[in-house]
Design a protein around this motif. Structure first.
Motif, PDB file in Angstrom:
ATOM      1  N   PRO A   1      57.836  18.636  22.887  1.00 46.23           N
ATOM      2  CA  PRO A   1      58.897  17.606  22.965  1.00 46.23           C
ATOM      3  C   PRO A   1      59.431  17.401  24.372  1.00 46.23           C
ATOM      4  N   ASP A   2      59.570  18.491  25.121  1.00 44.96           N
ATOM      5  CA  ASP A   2      60.090  18.362  26.490  1.00 44.96           C
ATOM      6  C   ASP A   2      59.149  17.529  27.358  1.00 44.96           C
TER       7      ASP A   2
ATOM      8  N   ILE B   1      65.462  18.840  34.063  1.00 43.93           N
ATOM      9  CA  ILE B   1      65.875  19.539  32.838  1.00 43.93           C
ATOM     10  C   ILE B   1      64.687  19.702  31.886  1.00 43.93           C
ATOM     11  N   PHE B   2      63.976  18.587  31.632  1.00 42.99           N
ATOM     12  CA  PHE B   2      62.865  18.652  30.681  1.00 42.99           C
ATOM     13  C   PHE B   2      61.720  19.487  31.226  1.00 42.99           C
ATOM     14  N   GLY B   3      61.449  19.329  32.505  1.00 49.29           N
ATOM     15  CA  GLY B   3      60.320  20.049  33.107  1.00 49.29           C
ATOM     16  C   GLY B   3      60.527  21.553  33.061  1.00 49.29           C
ATOM     17  N   ALA B   4      61.715  22.004  33.461  1.00 51.01           N
ATOM     18  CA  ALA B   4      61.989  23.439  33.458  1.00 51.01           C
ATOM     19  C   ALA B   4      62.100  23.963  32.028  1.00 51.01           C
TER      20      ALA B   4
ATOM     21  N   PRO C   1      53.984  34.093  33.427  1.00 53.64           N
ATOM     22  CA  PRO C   1      52.749  34.414  32.680  1.00 53.64           C
ATOM     23  C   PRO C   1      51.712  33.301  32.868  1.00 53.64           C
ATOM     24  N   THR C   2      50.441  33.713  33.049  1.00 55.40           N
ATOM     25  CA  THR C   2      49.411  32.703  33.316  1.00 55.40           C
ATOM     26  C   THR C   2      49.251  31.729  32.149  1.00 55.40           C
ATOM     27  N   SER C   3      49.655  32.158  30.934  1.00 54.99           N
ATOM     28  CA  SER C   3      49.515  31.247  29.791  1.00 54.99           C
ATOM     29  C   SER C   3      50.431  30.030  29.938  1.00 54.99           C
ATOM     30  N   THR C   4      51.486  30.146  30.718  1.00 58.35           N
ATOM     31  CA  THR C   4      52.399  29.001  30.859  1.00 58.35           C
ATOM     32  C   THR C   4      52.005  28.091  32.025  1.00 58.35           C
TER      33      THR C   4
ATOM     34  N   ALA D   1      60.333  27.104  27.259  1.00 62.91           N
ATOM     35  CA  ALA D   1      59.932  27.093  25.841  1.00 62.91           C
ATOM     36  C   ALA D   1      58.577  27.756  25.672  1.00 62.91           C
ATOM     37  N   ALA D   2      57.635  27.436  26.578  1.00 66.69           N
ATOM     38  CA  ALA D   2      56.292  28.004  26.478  1.00 66.69           C
ATOM     39  C   ALA D   2      56.342  29.517  26.681  1.00 66.69           C
ATOM     40  N   ARG D   3      57.215  29.965  27.571  1.00 67.59           N
ATOM     41  CA  ARG D   3      57.299  31.388  27.885  1.00 67.59           C
ATOM     42  C   ARG D   3      57.866  32.180  26.707  1.00 67.59           C
TER      43      ARG D   3
END
Lengths: 222, 217
Positions: free
Chosen positions: A193-194, A176-179, A124-127, A184-186
């Motif tokens: 926090p990530d 891990i944090f990046g993905a 999704p473009t929002s992420t 989380a946003a999706r």
């Protein structure tokens, strides 16, 4: 000293520009491996959307590894490393300049190429802003840790094989944090926090990795 | 300047108890068979390599304490010319001109490369590349020149230019340490012959001024 540091980065950028094919190689590899996943997994939009953060991050990691073994290897082979260490800059700053150049020539193009890849995988473009923010931090971490690894395996036989084995385990927290931030946003969970943990990882890498890399360069010319 | 240096490469003792001193304006020629440790000694003097024993002093200060500060005092010409094939002569030298503060045109003129300065280094001949590397030594504006086989690939005219550059450098109080297998136009020099097998004979500090090279030039 700052001027000399920037001059060293400028020299590396000029070199990267003259060897355009090498520089573009990492980005093309990133896009190509990314497009292999829909072909291998099947065209189910749900599955791809679900897997997109992981695919983009893993591909970015592997693509950024490609130019790493030439980062200091080329300098060592033609004797330039001796001259760079005799510039009068501390070895850690020489390493940081090379690492910065690696980020500018590999990390930034990967950031740009991540956008079409994310859209292709149906994210999704929002992420997208979260993806780019995560990759911005993550690509810096990768350049720093990768540069450190490259200087440590410098001069070792089969350094090119050793390098991913050394760098990939160290980079897993960023992955891990990046993905997780994109996931989380999706799904509408808090993603900050990530990204903050990713930022903390970067904050630790900025002072430590150049120091280790500088020591590696010193050891390589001994 | 250097006191009883010893260096191991692997488990082989390359330099054993080598001592040397250089005064302002002095030149020292390192001779010895292949593998005697001439290049290793130069790298130790440059601070690129740590001696396994002994001390290196500059004006009474040990240089191994702060090797970055020592780097600013050194202009090192290695075996390799350390040029990037895709950059022009000028671009190759730009970084070092900035570091040393030397005048690019003057340095290129001193090695007779001014007319080739916009050519990529890959198009240069071996001798022209060597001259570019020599220009880098000039640009460093450092008091101590460490030259590893500086005349490698140079024609007679370029060797003469090298001799002139060294003479100018020494006249300004500079120091030169060079290794060579062929005569170099160094003028008045001291010699340090490194024995091939340091296990059997000790390194010695040759104080006799047999000016072989001056005659040959």
């Amino acid at each position: 000293m700052m001027g000399l540091f920037c001059a060293l980065i400028a020299r590396d950028l000029r070199l990267a520009l003259r060897h355009g094919a090498d520089t573009l190689g990492a980005v093309l590899f990133f896009i190509l491996t990314g497009t292999l996943f829909p072909l291998a997994l099947g065209p189910s939009p749900d599955l791809l959307r679900h897997m997109a953060p992981g695919i983009i991050w893993v591909c970015a990691l592997l693509a950024a590894l490609l130019p790493l073994d030439r980062l200091f290897g080329a300098e060592l082979e033609d004797g330039s490393l001796d001259q760079l260490l005799l510039l009068g800059l501390p070895p850690s700053l020489v390493a940081l300049a090379k690492i910065t150049a690696h980020w500018l020539t590999t990390g930034v193009p990967l950031l740009v190429a991540a956008v079409p890849l994310a859209i292709m995988l149906g994210l999704p473009t929002s992420t997208l802003p979260i993806l780019l923010a995560g990759l911005l931090l993550g690509s810096m971490v990768l350049s720093l840790i990768g540069g450190m690894g490259a200087s440590i395996v410098l001069g070792a036989r089969r350094g090119g094989v050793l390098l991913p084995l050394l760098v990939l385990p160290l980079i897993t927290p960023a992955l891990i944090f990046g993905a997780a931030a994109i996931d989380a946003a999706r799904t509408g969970l808090p993603w900050a926090p990530d990204l903050e943990l990713l930022g903390a990882f970067l904050a630790a890498a900025i002072p430590l990795c150049p120091l280790a890399a500088g020591a590696g360069l010193r050891a390589a010319v001994e | 300047m250097a006191e009883s240096l010893s260096v191991f490469r692997g488990d082989r003792l390359v330099l054993d108890d080598v001592s040397l001193t250089l005064e302002r304006g002095g030149a020292l020629l390192l001779t010895g068979p292949n593998g005697a440790g001439k290049s290793t000694l130069l790298r130790v003097l440059a601070g690129l390599r740590r001696p396994d024993g002994g001390a290196l002093l500059w004006d009474g200060e040990p240089i191994t304490e702060d090797r970055t500060a020592h780097a600013a005092r050194v202009a090192y010409l290695g075996h390799q010319d350390a040029l990037k094939p895709s950059l022009t002569v000028r671009e190759n030298l730009a970084l070092f001109a900035r570091a040393g503060g030397g005048d690019m045109d003057a340095a290129l003129k001193a090695v007779d490369l001014l007319h080739l300065s916009t050519l990529p280094a890959r198009l240069l001949s071996a001798g022209q590349k060597r001259r570019t590397a020599l220009a880098r030594v000039l640009l460093a504006q450092a008091p101590l020149w460490l030259l590893d086989e500086p005349s490698l690939g140079l024609d007679a005219a370029a060797v003469e230019l090298l001799g002139e550059a060294i003479a100018t450098h020494r006249a300004q109080g500079g120091l030169v340490v060079a290794t060579t297998h062929v005569p170099l136009p160094l003028g008045e020099v001291s010699h340090l012959a490194l024995p091939g097998m340091p296990d059997q004979s000790r390194g010695w500090w040759g104080a006799d001024e047999t000016d072989l090279t001056g005659d040959a030039a």
